[in-house]
Design an enzyme around this catalytic site. Structure first.
Site, PDB file in Angstrom:
ATOM      1  N   ASP A 242       3.556  -3.754   5.417  1.00  0.00           N
ATOM      2  CA  ASP A 242       4.991  -3.501   5.651  1.00  0.00           C
ATOM      3  C   ASP A 242       5.837  -4.649   5.111  1.00  0.00           C
ATOM      4  O   ASP A 242       5.414  -5.813   5.156  1.00  0.00           O
ATOM      5  CB  ASP A 242       5.225  -3.331   7.166  1.00  0.00           C
ATOM      6  CG  ASP A 242       6.562  -2.665   7.462  1.00  0.00           C
ATOM      7  OD1 ASP A 242       7.236  -2.194   6.523  1.00  0.00           O
ATOM      8  OD2 ASP A 242       6.932  -2.624   8.651  1.00  0.00           O
TER       9      ASP A 242
ATOM     10  N   HIS B 176       7.489  -2.886  -4.122  1.00  0.00           N
ATOM     11  CA  HIS B 176       6.231  -2.128  -4.114  1.00  0.00           C
ATOM     12  C   HIS B 176       5.277  -2.660  -5.188  1.00  0.00           C
ATOM     13  O   HIS B 176       4.072  -2.736  -4.969  1.00  0.00           O
ATOM     14  CB  HIS B 176       6.505  -0.637  -4.321  1.00  0.00           C
ATOM     15  CG  HIS B 176       7.279  -0.017  -3.188  1.00  0.00           C
ATOM     16  ND1 HIS B 176       6.977  -0.251  -1.867  1.00  0.00           N
ATOM     17  CD2 HIS B 176       8.355   0.823  -3.175  1.00  0.00           C
ATOM     18  CE1 HIS B 176       7.822   0.421  -1.088  1.00  0.00           C
ATOM     19  NE2 HIS B 176       8.673   1.071  -1.856  1.00  0.00           N
TER      20      HIS B 176
ATOM     21  N   SER C  73       2.189   9.925   6.161  1.00  0.00           N
ATOM     22  CA  SER C  73       2.687  11.299   6.029  1.00  0.00           C
ATOM     23  C   SER C  73       4.199  11.334   6.238  1.00  0.00           C
ATOM     24  O   SER C  73       4.879  12.220   5.735  1.00  0.00           O
ATOM     25  CB  SER C  73       1.958  12.232   7.000  1.00  0.00           C
ATOM     26  OG  SER C  73       1.820  11.646   8.262  1.00  0.00           O
TER      27      SER C  73
ATOM     28  N   ARG D 183      11.175   9.761   2.411  1.00  0.00           N
ATOM     29  CA  ARG D 183      11.969   8.766   1.660  1.00  0.00           C
ATOM     30  C   ARG D 183      12.661   9.442   0.472  1.00  0.00           C
ATOM     31  O   ARG D 183      12.247  10.526   0.039  1.00  0.00           O
ATOM     32  CB  ARG D 183      11.056   7.638   1.174  1.00  0.00           C
ATOM     33  CG  ARG D 183      10.525   6.834   2.337  1.00  0.00           C
ATOM     34  CD  ARG D 183      10.012   5.490   1.928  1.00  0.00           C
ATOM     35  NE  ARG D 183       9.621   4.763   3.128  1.00  0.00           N
ATOM     36  CZ  ARG D 183       9.359   3.473   3.176  1.00  0.00           C
ATOM     37  NH1 ARG D 183       9.447   2.736   2.085  1.00  0.00           N
ATOM     38  NH2 ARG D 183       9.020   2.882   4.299  1.00  0.00           N
TER      39      ARG D 183
ATOM     40  N   LEU E 259     -17.922  -3.897  -0.656  1.00  0.00           N
ATOM     41  CA  LEU E 259     -16.729  -3.694   0.177  1.00  0.00           C
ATOM     42  C   LEU E 259     -16.412  -2.205   0.187  1.00  0.00           C
ATOM     43  O   LEU E 259     -16.359  -1.575  -0.865  1.00  0.00           O
ATOM     44  CB  LEU E 259     -15.526  -4.466  -0.392  1.00  0.00           C
ATOM     45  CG  LEU E 259     -14.204  -4.229   0.352  1.00  0.00           C
ATOM     46  CD1 LEU E 259     -14.215  -4.898   1.731  1.00  0.00           C
ATOM     47  CD2 LEU E 259     -13.005  -4.732  -0.449  1.00  0.00           C
TER      48      LEU E 259
HETATM   49  C1  FPP Z   1       6.042  -0.461   3.453  1.00  0.00           C
HETATM   50  O1  FPP Z   1       7.122  -1.280   3.042  1.00  0.00           O
HETATM   51  C2  FPP Z   1       5.187  -0.152   2.325  1.00  0.00           C
HETATM   52  C3  FPP Z   1       5.007   1.096   1.808  1.00  0.00           C
HETATM   53  C4  FPP Z   1       5.683   2.279   2.341  1.00  0.00           C
HETATM   54  C5  FPP Z   1       4.156   1.345   0.645  1.00  0.00           C
HETATM   55  C6  FPP Z   1       2.976   0.456   0.490  1.00  0.00           C
HETATM   56  C7  FPP Z   1       2.674   0.400  -0.960  1.00  0.00           C
HETATM   57  C8  FPP Z   1       2.171  -0.665  -1.616  1.00  0.00           C
HETATM   58  C9  FPP Z   1       1.711  -1.876  -0.936  1.00  0.00           C
HETATM   59  C10 FPP Z   1       2.059  -0.706  -3.098  1.00  0.00           C
HETATM   60  C11 FPP Z   1       1.292   0.390  -3.701  1.00  0.00           C
HETATM   61  C12 FPP Z   1      -0.124   0.335  -3.384  1.00  0.00           C
HETATM   62  C13 FPP Z   1      -1.069   0.771  -4.216  1.00  0.00           C
HETATM   63  C14 FPP Z   1      -2.461   0.808  -3.758  1.00  0.00           C
HETATM   64  C15 FPP Z   1      -0.787   1.210  -5.574  1.00  0.00           C
HETATM   65  P1  FPP Z   1       8.591  -0.748   3.225  1.00  0.00           P
HETATM   66  O2  FPP Z   1       9.026  -0.147   1.933  1.00  0.00           O
HETATM   67  O3  FPP Z   1       8.696   0.172   4.400  1.00  0.00           O
HETATM   68  O4  FPP Z   1       9.345  -2.097   3.502  1.00  0.00           O
HETATM   69  P2  FPP Z   1      10.639  -2.324   4.424  1.00  0.00           P
HETATM   70  O5  FPP Z   1      10.257  -1.972   5.830  1.00  0.00           O
HETATM   71  O6  FPP Z   1      10.912  -3.782   4.249  1.00  0.00           O
HETATM   72  O7  FPP Z   1      11.726  -1.457   3.865  1.00  0.00           O
END
Ligand code: FPP
Length: 256
Positions: free
Chosen positions: A34, A51, A80, A85, A145
């Site tokens: 997060d 991201h 899910s 978004r 792993l």
């Molecule tokens: C939460 O941060 C993160 C996500 C919803 C996506 C997680 C994705 C990645 C770590 C990158 C892609 C991964 C791969 C394996 C290709 P948020 O956007 O909710 O952050 P915020 O709460 O600060 O808005």
């Protein structure tokens, strides 16, 4: 839990820093990644930059898990609920996932990492679902792993799907209701055959479970470091393992 080595400390004095030689290493670490959006916002960058930096943190974390002897790593990459978004962010995230699968799976395989996905992969479309199946097939024999990506994953819908499968098995006579134990139910989940997580980490300081591994994490230790996911590195991972090693897991039983 293995006892911590006490070295020269006087009897009864608790050692705060676990000895890495004898400290218990969690078998399975699961992470709610997060803070990508806040990381980007703090830099006046578009969310996709957060991201992308988050994907770099995924690489670092896989390396850290291998280095520390953690055998199972599960990453919550897309819930899910994330389908709610805005379309451009969903497209950025699915694009990153596609890129990851096309460019990183060969390296995962070289490192003897087994990749699996849990969740409703069909929602990402046929091409990503196929790339996931190919990556799973290619890496199926690896054991260094066990990396699991939770993609379009929700714990409640996983439990409902399992309950539906149990009901069907009971209705068709292949499962007697009296044979339905906790272990047997676990075998109907996406995570059948995987050990339960010992440690669940959620970065960014948010303290929520967000529908992640609801059944499997029943006895997990939770950790909520303040670091935003794109900044997460091997030192944060090691510090989480050290924190875990200081926990006294009792599984509801009384301490001796
Ligand atoms: C939460 O941060 C993160 C996500 C919803 C996506 C997680 C994705 C990645 C770590 C990158 C892609 C991964 C791969 C394996 C290709 P948020 O956007 O909710 O952050 P915020 O709460 O600060 O808005």
């Amino acid at each position: 839990m293995a006892p911590l080595r006490t070295g020269a400390a006087p009897a009864g004095v608790r050692i705060e820093a676990p000895d890495p030689e004898s400290a218990p290493v969690p078998r399975h670490v699961a992470i709610i990644m997060d803070g990508n959006g806040r990381w980007a916002q703090a830099r006046h960058l578009p969310r996709v930059a957060g991201h992308r930096a988050g994907a770099q943190a995924v690489r670092r974390t896989i390396e850290a898990a291998i280095a520390s002897g953690v055998g199972w790593l599960t990453l919550y990459a897309f819930s899910s609920e994330n389908w709610a978004r805005p379309e451009d962010e969903i497209s950025d995230l699915t694009g990153l996932l596609r890129h990851y699968l096309r460019h990183e799976v060969a390296e995962l395989h070289r490192e003897r990492v087994r990749l699996r996905a849990i969740g409703d992969r069909a929602r990402f479309g046929a091409d990503i679902a196929r790339e996931l199946a190919d990556a799973e097939a290619l890496t199926a024999g690896n054991t260094r792993l066990h990396l699991t990506m939770a993609l379009s994953y929700g714990g409640r819908s996983e439990i409902v799907a399992a309950a539906r499968a149990v009901a069907q098995a009971a209705a068709s006579g292949t499962l007697a209701p009296s044979d339905l134990t906790e272990d047997a139910f676990s075998g109907f989940l996406f995570t059948a055959g995987m050990p339960d997580p010992d440690l669940v980490i959620r970065t960014s300081g948010e303290r929520r479970v967000s529908n992640f591994l609801l059944w499997q994490a029943a006895y997990a230790e939770y950790l909520f470091p303040e670091v935003l996911w794109p900044d997460f590195n091997a030192a944060h991972f090691d510090s989480a393992l050290a924190d875990y090693a200081r926990r006294n897991r009792r599984y509801g039983a009384r301490p001796e």
